[in-house]
Scaffold this motif. Sequence first.
Motif, PDB file in Angstrom:
ATOM      1  N   ARG A  92      -9.127  -1.383  -7.257  1.00  0.00           N
ATOM      2  CA  ARG A  92      -8.767  -0.503  -8.378  1.00  0.00           C
ATOM      3  C   ARG A  92      -9.168   0.931  -8.051  1.00  0.00           C
ATOM      4  NH1 ARG A  92      -5.344   0.370 -12.221  1.00  0.00           N
ATOM      5  NH2 ARG A  92      -5.472  -1.786 -12.851  1.00  0.00           N
ATOM      6  N   ALA A  93     -10.341   1.121  -7.482  1.00  0.00           N
ATOM      7  CA  ALA A  93     -10.800   2.468  -7.121  1.00  0.00           C
ATOM      8  C   ALA A  93      -9.891   3.089  -6.061  1.00  0.00           C
ATOM      9  CB  ALA A  93     -12.250   2.425  -6.637  1.00  0.00           C
ATOM     10  N   ALA A  94      -9.479   2.300  -5.078  1.00  0.00           N
ATOM     11  CA  ALA A  94      -8.572   2.811  -4.040  1.00  0.00           C
ATOM     12  C   ALA A  94      -7.250   3.218  -4.660  1.00  0.00           C
ATOM     13  CB  ALA A  94      -8.361   1.760  -2.953  1.00  0.00           C
ATOM     14  N   PHE A  95      -6.709   2.370  -5.530  1.00  0.00           N
ATOM     15  CA  PHE A  95      -5.455   2.717  -6.176  1.00  0.00           C
ATOM     16  C   PHE A  95      -5.616   3.954  -7.054  1.00  0.00           C
ATOM     17  CE2 PHE A  95      -2.368   2.707  -9.585  1.00  0.00           C
ATOM     18  CZ  PHE A  95      -1.205   2.795  -8.823  1.00  0.00           C
TER      19      PHE A  95
ATOM     20  N   HIS B 114      -1.468  11.155  -6.303  1.00  0.00           N
ATOM     21  CA  HIS B 114      -0.517  11.542  -5.258  1.00  0.00           C
ATOM     22  C   HIS B 114       0.841  10.867  -5.488  1.00  0.00           C
ATOM     23  CE1 HIS B 114      -3.801  13.445  -3.070  1.00  0.00           C
ATOM     24  NE2 HIS B 114      -4.509  12.379  -3.394  1.00  0.00           N
ATOM     25  N   MET B 115       0.805   9.614  -5.923  1.00  0.00           N
ATOM     26  CA  MET B 115       2.040   8.910  -6.251  1.00  0.00           C
ATOM     27  C   MET B 115       2.745   9.601  -7.423  1.00  0.00           C
ATOM     28  SD  MET B 115       0.759   4.941  -5.912  1.00  0.00           S
ATOM     29  CE  MET B 115       2.348   4.236  -6.382  1.00  0.00           C
ATOM     30  N   LEU B 116       1.970   9.963  -8.416  1.00  0.00           N
ATOM     31  CA  LEU B 116       2.543  10.624  -9.592  1.00  0.00           C
ATOM     32  C   LEU B 116       3.102  11.997  -9.232  1.00  0.00           C
ATOM     33  CD1 LEU B 116       3.099  10.277 -12.578  1.00  0.00           C
ATOM     34  CD2 LEU B 116       0.820  11.198 -13.049  1.00  0.00           C
ATOM     35  N   ASP B 117       2.415  12.745  -8.382  1.00  0.00           N
ATOM     36  CA  ASP B 117       2.934  14.046  -7.941  1.00  0.00           C
ATOM     37  C   ASP B 117       4.270  13.882  -7.210  1.00  0.00           C
ATOM     38  OD1 ASP B 117       0.746  15.393  -8.996  1.00  0.00           O
ATOM     39  OD2 ASP B 117      -0.271  15.647  -7.057  1.00  0.00           O
TER      40      ASP B 117
ATOM     41  N   SER C 178      -1.082   0.679   4.414  1.00  0.00           N
ATOM     42  CA  SER C 178       0.310   0.760   4.846  1.00  0.00           C
ATOM     43  C   SER C 178       1.173   0.839   3.590  1.00  0.00           C
ATOM     44  CB  SER C 178       0.676  -0.501   5.630  1.00  0.00           C
ATOM     45  OG  SER C 178       0.574  -1.641   4.773  1.00  0.00           O
ATOM     46  N   THR C 179       2.461   1.031   3.761  1.00  0.00           N
ATOM     47  CA  THR C 179       3.366   1.047   2.610  1.00  0.00           C
ATOM     48  C   THR C 179       3.315  -0.294   1.883  1.00  0.00           C
ATOM     49  OG1 THR C 179       4.816   2.679   3.636  1.00  0.00           O
ATOM     50  CG2 THR C 179       5.764   1.360   1.872  1.00  0.00           C
ATOM     51  N   ALA C 180       3.301  -1.394   2.611  1.00  0.00           N
ATOM     52  CA  ALA C 180       3.249  -2.714   1.976  1.00  0.00           C
ATOM     53  C   ALA C 180       1.960  -2.897   1.177  1.00  0.00           C
ATOM     54  CB  ALA C 180       3.387  -3.812   3.024  1.00  0.00           C
ATOM     55  N   LYS C 181       0.843  -2.449   1.735  1.00  0.00           N
ATOM     56  CA  LYS C 181      -0.434  -2.555   1.025  1.00  0.00           C
ATOM     57  C   LYS C 181      -0.435  -1.669  -0.216  1.00  0.00           C
ATOM     58  CE  LYS C 181      -3.372  -3.728   4.981  1.00  0.00           C
ATOM     59  NZ  LYS C 181      -4.480  -3.243   5.831  1.00  0.00           N
ATOM     60  N   MET C 182       0.109  -0.455  -0.094  1.00  0.00           N
ATOM     61  CA  MET C 182       0.185   0.452  -1.231  1.00  0.00           C
ATOM     62  C   MET C 182       1.030  -0.154  -2.337  1.00  0.00           C
ATOM     63  SD  MET C 182       2.593   2.776  -2.747  1.00  0.00           S
ATOM     64  CE  MET C 182       3.703   3.207  -1.436  1.00  0.00           C
ATOM     65  N   ARG C 183       2.159  -0.732  -1.979  1.00  0.00           N
ATOM     66  CA  ARG C 183       3.029  -1.336  -2.982  1.00  0.00           C
ATOM     67  C   ARG C 183       2.327  -2.489  -3.689  1.00  0.00           C
ATOM     68  NH1 ARG C 183       8.967  -1.686  -0.087  1.00  0.00           N
ATOM     69  NH2 ARG C 183       9.312   0.561   0.088  1.00  0.00           N
ATOM     70  N   ALA C 184       1.622  -3.311  -2.912  1.00  0.00           N
ATOM     71  CA  ALA C 184       0.906  -4.436  -3.525  1.00  0.00           C
ATOM     72  C   ALA C 184      -0.142  -3.937  -4.511  1.00  0.00           C
ATOM     73  CB  ALA C 184       0.262  -5.305  -2.445  1.00  0.00           C
TER      74      ALA C 184
ATOM     75  N   THR D 110       5.927  11.124   2.006  1.00  0.00           N
ATOM     76  CA  THR D 110       5.068  12.063   1.283  1.00  0.00           C
ATOM     77  C   THR D 110       3.679  11.472   1.065  1.00  0.00           C
ATOM     78  OG1 THR D 110       6.961  13.081   0.190  1.00  0.00           O
ATOM     79  CG2 THR D 110       4.826  13.365  -0.891  1.00  0.00           C
ATOM     80  N   LEU D 111       3.616  10.168   0.854  1.00  0.00           N
ATOM     81  CA  LEU D 111       2.342   9.507   0.574  1.00  0.00           C
ATOM     82  C   LEU D 111       1.611   9.024   1.825  1.00  0.00           C
ATOM     83  CD1 LEU D 111       3.420   7.360  -2.499  1.00  0.00           C
ATOM     84  CD2 LEU D 111       2.106   9.494  -2.491  1.00  0.00           C
ATOM     85  N   ARG D 112       2.261   9.086   2.973  1.00  0.00           N
ATOM     86  CA  ARG D 112       1.724   8.488   4.189  1.00  0.00           C
ATOM     87  C   ARG D 112       0.326   8.995   4.543  1.00  0.00           C
ATOM     88  NH1 ARG D 112       6.323   8.286   7.172  1.00  0.00           N
ATOM     89  NH2 ARG D 112       6.747   6.350   6.103  1.00  0.00           N
ATOM     90  N   ALA D 113       0.071  10.277   4.456  1.00  0.00           N
ATOM     91  CA  ALA D 113      -1.243  10.811   4.829  1.00  0.00           C
ATOM     92  C   ALA D 113      -2.332  10.274   3.910  1.00  0.00           C
ATOM     93  CB  ALA D 113      -1.222  12.338   4.803  1.00  0.00           C
TER      94      ALA D 113
END
Length: 159
Positions: A114-117, A123-126, A48-54, A37-40
């Motif tokens: 921080r701005a990127a996150f 989107h993560m919360l949705d 990537s997923t790993a970068k997003m998680r970090a 769901t978050l990939r786009a």
Amino acid sequence: MKDAEKTDSRPADLAAIGLDGYAPYLMNRIMGRYNATLRAEMGALGLSTAKMRALAILSARDGLQMSALGVYAVVEQSTLSRAIEGLETDGLVTRQTDEIDHRASRITLTAVGRAAFDRLWPHMLDAHDAMFAGITAGEREAFLTTLRQMLRNIRKHDF
């Protein structure tokens, strides 16, 4: 041998439980759907997923040692190292030698990180909220309590 078989009421195999009755399968399927769901949105940010998680972990617990970040992010150390290198190259995190343990490094979010996150968080919360649609607040809290206990049952670290 027959007495031991009678006292062991566990299913003989996965087919006896069924995929819908096997928690690891359900958890993997849920997380796979969440990540998809978050990939786009992650792709638009070059994550990537790993970068997003970090980034997500650092947004809540900034300045972690690399080893702790790997545990929290549930990412293999080699994959995390590559992800952190990319985040550092892109200016989203900094890596500094730990003041106490000079063999370790601490990872810190930059203002750009921080701005990127912050762009990704809605989107993560949705996606998070969509998982809990139709679930009462009490059911949600009971579920989270169960997950926390499951993690305590299997974890290898104190966190």
